[in-house]
Design a protein around this motif. Structure first.
Motif, PDB file in Angstrom:
ATOM      1  N   MET A   1      32.644  34.852  54.563  1.00  0.00           N
ATOM      2  CA  MET A   1      33.651  33.924  54.052  1.00  0.00           C
ATOM      3  C   MET A   1      34.305  33.167  55.197  1.00  0.00           C
ATOM      4  SD  MET A   1      35.706  35.930  51.088  1.00  0.00           S
ATOM      5  CE  MET A   1      34.883  36.572  49.646  1.00  0.00           C
ATOM      6  N   GLU A   2      34.624  31.921  54.936  1.00  0.00           N
ATOM      7  CA  GLU A   2      35.329  31.154  55.939  1.00  0.00           C
ATOM      8  C   GLU A   2      36.799  31.497  55.886  1.00  0.00           C
ATOM      9  OE1 GLU A   2      32.470  27.192  55.906  1.00  0.00           O
ATOM     10  OE2 GLU A   2      34.569  27.051  55.336  1.00  0.00           O
ATOM     11  N   THR A   3      37.449  31.451  57.036  1.00  0.00           N
ATOM     12  CA  THR A   3      38.876  31.707  57.089  1.00  0.00           C
ATOM     13  C   THR A   3      39.612  30.414  57.312  1.00  0.00           C
ATOM     14  OG1 THR A   3      38.777  32.121  59.461  1.00  0.00           O
ATOM     15  CG2 THR A   3      38.525  34.022  58.007  1.00  0.00           C
ATOM     16  N   SER A   4      40.913  30.469  57.059  1.00  0.00           N
ATOM     17  CA  SER A   4      41.724  29.265  57.211  1.00  0.00           C
ATOM     18  C   SER A   4      43.043  29.634  57.847  1.00  0.00           C
ATOM     19  CB  SER A   4      41.980  28.637  55.826  1.00  0.00           C
ATOM     20  OG  SER A   4      42.959  27.627  55.924  1.00  0.00           O
ATOM     21  N   ASP A   5      43.543  28.733  58.664  1.00  0.00           N
ATOM     22  CA  ASP A   5      44.852  28.943  59.269  1.00  0.00           C
ATOM     23  C   ASP A   5      45.932  28.160  58.550  1.00  0.00           C
ATOM     24  OD1 ASP A   5      43.274  28.950  62.485  1.00  0.00           O
ATOM     25  OD2 ASP A   5      43.896  30.650  61.252  1.00  0.00           O
TER      26      ASP A   5
ATOM     27  N   MET B   1      29.061  36.805  46.834  1.00  0.00           N
ATOM     28  CA  MET B   1      29.748  38.077  47.023  1.00  0.00           C
ATOM     29  C   MET B   1      28.944  39.222  46.411  1.00  0.00           C
ATOM     30  SD  MET B   1      33.415  39.344  45.515  1.00  0.00           S
ATOM     31  CE  MET B   1      32.739  39.467  43.855  1.00  0.00           C
ATOM     32  N   PHE B   2      28.472  39.030  45.195  1.00  0.00           N
ATOM     33  CA  PHE B   2      27.724  40.095  44.539  1.00  0.00           C
ATOM     34  C   PHE B   2      26.354  40.306  45.188  1.00  0.00           C
ATOM     35  CE2 PHE B   2      30.758  39.378  40.973  1.00  0.00           C
ATOM     36  CZ  PHE B   2      31.266  40.673  40.940  1.00  0.00           C
ATOM     37  N   SER B   3      25.819  39.269  45.806  1.00  0.00           N
ATOM     38  CA  SER B   3      24.566  39.436  46.561  1.00  0.00           C
ATOM     39  C   SER B   3      24.783  40.344  47.761  1.00  0.00           C
ATOM     40  CB  SER B   3      24.038  38.080  47.021  1.00  0.00           C
ATOM     41  OG  SER B   3      23.600  37.307  45.929  1.00  0.00           O
ATOM     42  N   ARG B   4      25.917  40.174  48.436  1.00  0.00           N
ATOM     43  CA  ARG B   4      26.222  41.041  49.580  1.00  0.00           C
ATOM     44  C   ARG B   4      26.408  42.496  49.124  1.00  0.00           C
ATOM     45  NH1 ARG B   4      29.255  36.319  50.971  1.00  0.00           N
ATOM     46  NH2 ARG B   4      31.191  37.180  50.112  1.00  0.00           N
ATOM     47  N   ILE B   5      27.061  42.668  47.989  1.00  0.00           N
ATOM     48  CA  ILE B   5      27.268  44.014  47.462  1.00  0.00           C
ATOM     49  C   ILE B   5      25.931  44.662  47.106  1.00  0.00           C
ATOM     50  CG2 ILE B   5      28.241  45.304  45.517  1.00  0.00           C
ATOM     51  CD1 ILE B   5      30.595  43.318  45.535  1.00  0.00           C
ATOM     52  N   THR B   6      25.040  43.878  46.504  1.00  0.00           N
ATOM     53  CA  THR B   6      23.720  44.387  46.131  1.00  0.00           C
ATOM     54  C   THR B   6      22.915  44.791  47.361  1.00  0.00           C
ATOM     55  OG1 THR B   6      23.695  43.013  44.141  1.00  0.00           O
ATOM     56  CG2 THR B   6      21.575  43.839  44.922  1.00  0.00           C
TER      57      THR B   6
ATOM     58  N   SER C   1      31.025  53.465  46.249  1.00  0.00           N
ATOM     59  CA  SER C   1      30.713  52.548  47.351  1.00  0.00           C
ATOM     60  C   SER C   1      30.658  51.097  46.871  1.00  0.00           C
ATOM     61  CB  SER C   1      29.386  52.937  47.998  1.00  0.00           C
ATOM     62  OG  SER C   1      29.484  54.204  48.617  1.00  0.00           O
ATOM     63  N   ILE C   2      30.115  50.873  45.682  1.00  0.00           N
ATOM     64  CA  ILE C   2      30.072  49.522  45.131  1.00  0.00           C
ATOM     65  C   ILE C   2      31.495  49.012  44.914  1.00  0.00           C
ATOM     66  CG2 ILE C   2      29.426  48.134  43.116  1.00  0.00           C
ATOM     67  CD1 ILE C   2      26.977  50.018  42.853  1.00  0.00           C
ATOM     68  N   ALA C   3      32.345  49.867  44.342  1.00  0.00           N
ATOM     69  CA  ALA C   3      33.739  49.472  44.137  1.00  0.00           C
ATOM     70  C   ALA C   3      34.419  49.177  45.460  1.00  0.00           C
ATOM     71  CB  ALA C   3      34.484  50.581  43.389  1.00  0.00           C
ATOM     72  N   SER C   4      34.166  50.009  46.469  1.00  0.00           N
ATOM     73  CA  SER C   4      34.780  49.783  47.779  1.00  0.00           C
ATOM     74  C   SER C   4      34.312  48.474  48.394  1.00  0.00           C
ATOM     75  CB  SER C   4      34.448  50.945  48.723  1.00  0.00           C
ATOM     76  OG  SER C   4      35.055  52.138  48.282  1.00  0.00           O
ATOM     77  N   ASP C   5      33.026  48.152  48.248  1.00  0.00           N
ATOM     78  CA  ASP C   5      32.511  46.876  48.762  1.00  0.00           C
ATOM     79  C   ASP C   5      33.225  45.709  48.099  1.00  0.00           C
ATOM     80  OD1 ASP C   5      30.742  48.124  50.451  1.00  0.00           O
ATOM     81  OD2 ASP C   5      29.012  47.908  49.122  1.00  0.00           O
ATOM     82  N   PHE C   6      33.410  45.802  46.795  1.00  0.00           N
ATOM     83  CA  PHE C   6      34.096  44.741  46.056  1.00  0.00           C
ATOM     84  C   PHE C   6      35.520  44.561  46.575  1.00  0.00           C
ATOM     85  CE2 PHE C   6      36.916  43.826  42.375  1.00  0.00           C
ATOM     86  CZ  PHE C   6      36.581  42.495  42.201  1.00  0.00           C
TER      87      PHE C   6
ATOM     88  N   GLY D   1      39.512  31.709  47.137  1.00  0.00           N
ATOM     89  CA  GLY D   1      40.217  30.758  47.974  1.00  0.00           C
ATOM     90  C   GLY D   1      41.061  29.743  47.240  1.00  0.00           C
ATOM     91  N   GLY D   2      41.431  30.041  45.990  1.00  0.00           N
ATOM     92  CA  GLY D   2      42.350  29.165  45.294  1.00  0.00           C
ATOM     93  C   GLY D   2      41.714  27.918  44.733  1.00  0.00           C
ATOM     94  N   VAL D   3      40.529  28.038  44.149  1.00  0.00           N
ATOM     95  CA  VAL D   3      39.892  26.880  43.533  1.00  0.00           C
ATOM     96  C   VAL D   3      40.716  26.439  42.330  1.00  0.00           C
ATOM     97  CG1 VAL D   3      37.795  26.046  42.413  1.00  0.00           C
ATOM     98  CG2 VAL D   3      37.638  27.667  44.291  1.00  0.00           C
ATOM     99  N   ALA D   4      41.042  25.177  42.261  1.00  0.00           N
ATOM    100  CA  ALA D   4      41.973  24.689  41.253  1.00  0.00           C
ATOM    101  C   ALA D   4      41.477  24.885  39.830  1.00  0.00           C
ATOM    102  CB  ALA D   4      42.263  23.207  41.502  1.00  0.00           C
ATOM    103  N   ASP D   5      40.195  24.715  39.593  1.00  0.00           N
ATOM    104  CA  ASP D   5      39.665  24.780  38.237  1.00  0.00           C
ATOM    105  C   ASP D   5      39.098  26.145  37.885  1.00  0.00           C
ATOM    106  OD1 ASP D   5      40.267  22.087  37.798  1.00  0.00           O
ATOM    107  OD2 ASP D   5      38.398  21.457  38.761  1.00  0.00           O
ATOM    108  N   GLY D   6      39.599  27.191  38.525  1.00  0.00           N
ATOM    109  CA  GLY D   6      39.077  28.526  38.270  1.00  0.00           C
ATOM    110  C   GLY D   6      38.257  29.002  39.452  1.00  0.00           C
ATOM    111  N   PHE D   7      37.482  30.068  39.274  1.00  0.00           N
ATOM    112  CA  PHE D   7      36.760  30.592  40.420  1.00  0.00           C
ATOM    113  C   PHE D   7      35.399  29.925  40.582  1.00  0.00           C
ATOM    114  CE2 PHE D   7      33.989  33.315  37.952  1.00  0.00           C
ATOM    115  CZ  PHE D   7      34.756  33.685  36.862  1.00  0.00           C
ATOM    116  N   ASP D   8      34.987  29.850  41.812  1.00  0.00           N
ATOM    117  CA  ASP D   8      33.734  29.220  42.197  1.00  0.00           C
ATOM    118  C   ASP D   8      32.585  30.200  41.932  1.00  0.00           C
ATOM    119  OD1 ASP D   8      31.528  28.249  43.529  1.00  0.00           O
ATOM    120  OD2 ASP D   8      32.638  27.596  45.298  1.00  0.00           O
TER     121      ASP D   8
END
Length: 241
Positions: A1-5, A222-227, A125-130, A208-215
């Motif tokens: 994920m990208e971070t922001s200042d 994210m779920f690919s990384r968990i898998t 472990s799956i829950a912890s990854d999430f 990250g606060g997408v205005a129209d809901g989640f991306d």
């Protein structure tokens, strides 16, 4: 994920302390949701490990699980105390997640000792990854607590040792446990997806606060990384993903 200042964003990850971040009501609601979900998860883990101890084949195994159960309850206490400290009702914060989590455990009740070990190792472990994915979006104070309560209580190495020994003694056990782990994976991901979809403040913070809901693309990554992490754990157990 990208971070922001960008400190003006209510979802900037881990760049401010709680006092500064909590000024935003949506962010505060997301953190209360997160801590409530984690608290109920830890309380459930304590109960489950205490029950699993009854299936333990030896007194030593029983004692190990009892120690892990105690650690999970300590994590629950830390989360409950944190909710109280930020003027949130801990019971009310946990309630929205109780039904779904209880249903998950009802649908995935282990039939024996080994299935219980695999469930604790894979499911937890799956829950912890999430939750670690979510933690990337948290203020520094909350992130520190979340990562602390996600620390392994020793169950991972214990489960790997016992499951691999069982498969070595009887290779037929491996096929059954692999099917069981795949079922757990599906149920756990479905539960995590419901949490993201049903809790608006939490899902908005996560992406990250997408205005129209989640991306959906970000949630998919994210779920690919968990898998991927799940596949590595299955290999550690000596099971096919």
């Amino acid at each position: 994920m990208e971070t922001s200042d960008n400190a003006a964003s209510p979802t900037a990850p881990a760049v401010r302390d709680w006092a500064a971040a909590a000024v935003d009501p949506q962010y505060r609601a997301a953190v209360v949701d997160l801590l409530g979900a984690l608290a109920y998860g830890e309380l459930s883990a304590f109960e489950r490990l205490a029950e699993d101890a009854k299936l333990a084949p030896t007194l030593g195994d029983k004692a190990e699980l009892a120690k892990m159960a105690s650690a999970e309850f300590h994590h629950f206490e830390q989360l409950r105390n944190r909710l109280t400290a930020i003027d949130a009702d801990a019971t009310a914060a946990m309630e929205p997640f109780a039904t779904a989590l209880d249903e998950f455990h009802r649908q995935t009740a282990p039939s024996d000792w080994l299935e219980g070990l695999v469930k604790a190792y894979v499911g937890d472990s799956i829950a912890s990854d999430f939750y670690r994915e979510v933690a990337a979006r948290l203020d520094g104070d909350t992130k520190e607590l979340v990562l602390a309560v996600l620390d392994d209580t020793g169950h991972a190495s214990f489960a790997v040792e016992k499951v691999r020994a069982a498969i070595e003694a009887d290779p037929r056990v491996g096929g059954r446990l692999a099917l069981w782990a795949r079922r757990l994976m599906g149920e756990a991901l479905s539960q995590a997806q419901r949490v993201v979809a049903e809790r608006d403040a939490l899902s908005t913070m996560l992406v990250g606060g997408v205005a129209d809901g989640f991306d959906l693309a970000e949630v998919g990554r994210m779920f690919s990384r968990i898998t991927e992490a799940h596949t590595k754990r299955m290999a550690a157990l000596g099971l096919a993903a």
